[in-house]
Design an enzyme around this catalytic site. Structure first.
Site, mmCIF file in Angstrom:
data_model
loop_
_atom_site.group_PDB
_atom_site.id
_atom_site.type_symbol
_atom_site.label_atom_id
_atom_site.label_comp_id
_atom_site.label_asym_id
_atom_site.label_seq_id
_atom_site.Cartn_x
_atom_site.Cartn_y
_atom_site.Cartn_z
ATOM 1 N N ASP A 1 -2.611 -2.213 9.984
ATOM 2 C CA ASP A 1 -2.570 -2.167 8.519
ATOM 3 C C ASP A 1 -3.011 -3.483 7.871
ATOM 4 O O ASP A 1 -3.102 -3.566 6.642
ATOM 5 C CB ASP A 1 -1.145 -1.855 8.028
ATOM 6 N N LYS B 1 0.837 -1.214 0.000
ATOM 7 C CA LYS B 1 0.000 0.000 0.000
ATOM 8 C C LYS B 1 0.859 1.246 0.000
ATOM 9 O O LYS B 1 2.014 1.235 0.452
ATOM 10 C CB LYS B 1 -0.957 0.026 1.204
HETATM 11 P P1 ATP Z 1 4.236 -0.179 7.842
HETATM 12 O O1 ATP Z 1 4.145 0.513 6.539
HETATM 13 O O2 ATP Z 1 3.012 -0.986 8.190
HETATM 14 O O3 ATP Z 1 4.732 0.644 8.958
HETATM 15 P P2 ATP Z 1 6.686 -1.281 6.966
HETATM 16 O O4 ATP Z 1 6.414 -1.563 5.523
HETATM 17 O O5 ATP Z 1 7.425 -0.036 7.290
HETATM 18 O O6 ATP Z 1 5.326 -1.330 7.720
HETATM 19 P P3 ATP Z 1 7.405 -4.030 7.330
HETATM 20 O O7 ATP Z 1 8.013 -4.409 6.022
HETATM 21 O O8 ATP Z 1 6.051 -4.515 7.609
HETATM 22 O O9 ATP Z 1 7.478 -2.458 7.566
HETATM 23 O O10 ATP Z 1 8.452 -4.517 8.428
HETATM 24 C C1 ATP Z 1 8.560 -3.975 9.725
HETATM 25 C C2 ATP Z 1 9.239 -5.018 10.605
HETATM 26 O O11 ATP Z 1 8.314 -6.090 10.806
HETATM 27 C C3 ATP Z 1 10.446 -5.681 9.963
HETATM 28 O O12 ATP Z 1 11.617 -4.984 10.265
HETATM 29 C C4 ATP Z 1 10.426 -7.087 10.539
HETATM 30 O O13 ATP Z 1 11.239 -7.171 11.684
HETATM 31 C C5 ATP Z 1 8.995 -7.321 10.993
HETATM 32 N N1 ATP Z 1 8.239 -8.355 10.230
HETATM 33 C C6 ATP Z 1 7.403 -9.270 10.754
HETATM 34 N N2 ATP Z 1 6.847 -10.032 9.799
HETATM 35 C C7 ATP Z 1 7.340 -9.614 8.622
HETATM 36 C C8 ATP Z 1 7.139 -10.024 7.275
HETATM 37 N N3 ATP Z 1 6.325 -11.051 6.952
HETATM 38 N N4 ATP Z 1 7.771 -9.347 6.319
HETATM 39 C C9 ATP Z 1 8.587 -8.312 6.641
HETATM 40 N N5 ATP Z 1 8.838 -7.902 7.894
HETATM 41 C C10 ATP Z 1 8.223 -8.542 8.896
#
Ligand code: ATP
Length: 314
Positions: A145, A17
Site C-alpha cells: 500500500d 486511503k
Molecule cells: P492497511 O489498510 O494497509 O491494512 P491498516 O490501516 O489496517 O493498514 P496500520 O494503521 O497501517 O493498519 O497499522 C497496522 C500495524 O502496523 C499496526 O498495528 C502497527 O503495529 C504497525 N505499524 C508500523 N508502522 C506504523 C505506523 N507508522 N503507524 C501505525 N502503525 C504502524
C-alpha cells in the site's frame, strides 16, 4: 506530547486511503492474493516531520492513537528512512515525528502512509533528489500500500496492489469515516476471507477464484464525478470477512445508511467504515448522526481525491 519544529526540518503531509473497490482473487502459492484494488486518497491524513539528528533513526508520535504506534525499527517510517539511506549509501541520521490522525490498524493504510511520508521527508532533508520511479520501487519494497500513498489521487492497483495505474476523476467526493474501537489485523481478515470461501464450497486458491478486475461502472462513475453511481458500484470482497470477525460493524453500516449515506462499505480490511455522501453538507450531518449512534468511537467527514505525500511549505 507536543512537538515544535526544529530548524532545517521537513514536514510532509500524507493522505489515508479508502478502497472504493477491493476485488480479492484466490490465495496464490506464495500466500498473497491478486487484487483489483481501486485506491482513493482522502483529506484525512498524517504529517511526518524529519529533523536533523546526530546519529541513527529515532521516532516520536502524537495523536489519539499514538499509544498503539510502535516506536521501534518495525515502524514503517523508520524502515523507510533506513531503506532510502541504504539505497544511496548514506548514514541514516534523522528524528521522525509522526502527527497521527489516521486510525491505527483501521484499514486506511496509516502505517503505509507514514512510510511514504518518511521517504519523501528524508529525501528532502538529505537533499537526495531521488527520482519518483525509484521512490515508487523503494515504496513497493516496504509494502503493497506504500506506493499509492506517494501518488495519491485515485489509482487502480494490481498484483498485491503495488502495480499502480492512475485513474481519471472529475470533481470531489464527500466521505464520512466511522472509526471503531480497536483494530483488525489485515492478515487475519484475509485468512477469514479464505476460510469463508472454503466453508461456502467455492474454494480459496487462485485456481478456484476468478482473477478480479476493475468494475467498468465504477471507473465511469469516478470519471464523471457521479456520487450516486459511485455509491452503487462500491465493493469490498473483504467486507464479509471483516463483518464475520466484527459483527457489530453491521450496525455501524446501517446507522450511516439510515443517516442518508448514498453508499456504505468497510474500508479495506476494516474495522473503519466508509460512507459516501451526496455533498459536504450531507457528510457533516451523517458524521453527527454516526457519532450520536453509539456504533463507533468517532466519525469524521472529509473529501477526496487529494494528492499523495507532499512537502509542506516551511
Ligand atoms: P492497511 O489498510 O494497509 O491494512 P491498516 O490501516 O489496517 O493498514 P496500520 O494503521 O497501517 O493498519 O497499522 C497496522 C500495524 O502496523 C499496526 O498495528 C502497527 O503495529 C504497525 N505499524 C508500523 N508502522 C506504523 C505506523 N507508522 N503507524 C501505525 N502503525 C504502524
Amino acid at each position: 506530547m507536543t512537538h515544535s519544529p526544529v530548524a532545517g526540518s521537513v514536514t510532509v503531509r500524507v493522505p489515508a486511503k479508502v478502497n472504493v473497490q477491493l476485488g480479492v482473487g484466490g490465495r496464490r502459492p506464495d500466500g498473497f492474493h491478486d487484487l483489483a484494488n481501486v485506491f482513493f486518497a482522502v483529506a484525512l491524513g498524517d504529517q511526518v516531520t524529519a529533523a536533523p539528528a546526530e546519529e541513527g533513526v529515532t521516532l516520536s508520535c502524537a495523536g489519539p492513537d499514538a499509544d498503539q504506534v510502535p516506536l521501534d525499527d518495525s515502524n514503517l517510517a523508520a524502515r523507510a528512512a533506513r531503506l532510502l539511506a541504504a539505497h544511496h549509501g548514506v548514514e541514516p541520521r534523522v528524528h521522525l515525528h509522526i502527527a497521527k490522525d489516521i486510525p491505527v490498524a483501521g484499514g486506511m493504510a496509516g502505517g503505509s502512509a507514514d512510510g511514504a511520508a518518511a521517504l519523501v521527508a528524508c529525501d528532502a532533508l538529505w537533499e537526495l533528489k531521488t527520482p519518483l520511479p525509484v521512490l515508487l520501487e523503494l515504496a513497493a519494497e516496504l509494502g503493497s500500500d506504500v506506493p499509492f500513498a506517494l501518488l495519491g489521487g485515485v489509482a487502480l492497483g494490481r498484483g498485491r496492489g503495488e502495480l499502480l495505474e492512475p485513474l481519471p476523476v472529475s470533481g470531489a467526493f464527500h466521505w464520512v469515516f466511522a472509526v471503531a474501537d480497536g483494530g483488525l489485523s489485515t492478515p487475519a481478515v484475509f485468512a477469514e476471507c479464505d476460510r469463508l470461501r472454503e466453508a461456502a464450497g467455492t474454494g480459496s486458491a487462485d485456481t478456484d477464484v476468478p482473477t478480479p478486475d476493475a468494475d467498468p461502472a465504477l471507473l465511469a462513475a469516478l470519471a464523471t464525478g457521479d456520487p450516486a453511481a459511485l455509491a452503487a458500484a462500491l465493493g469490498n470482497d473483504l467486507e464479509a470477512a471483516a463483518l464475520s470477525l466484527r459483527p457489530a460493524l453491521a450496525d455501524t453500516l446501517r446507522a450511516g445508511t439510515a443517516a442518508g449515506a448514498l453508499g456504505a462499505l468497510v474500508s479495506g480490511s476494516g474495522p473503519t467504515c466508509a460512507f459516501l455522501a451526496a455533498d459536504a453538507e450531507s457528510a457533516a450531518a451523517i458524521a453527527t448522526a454516526l457519532a450520536a449512534s453509539g456504533t463507533c468511537r468517532t466519525a469524521r467527514a472529509t473529501y477526496g481525491p487529494v494528492p499523495g505525500a507532499e512537502v509542506l511549505p516551511e
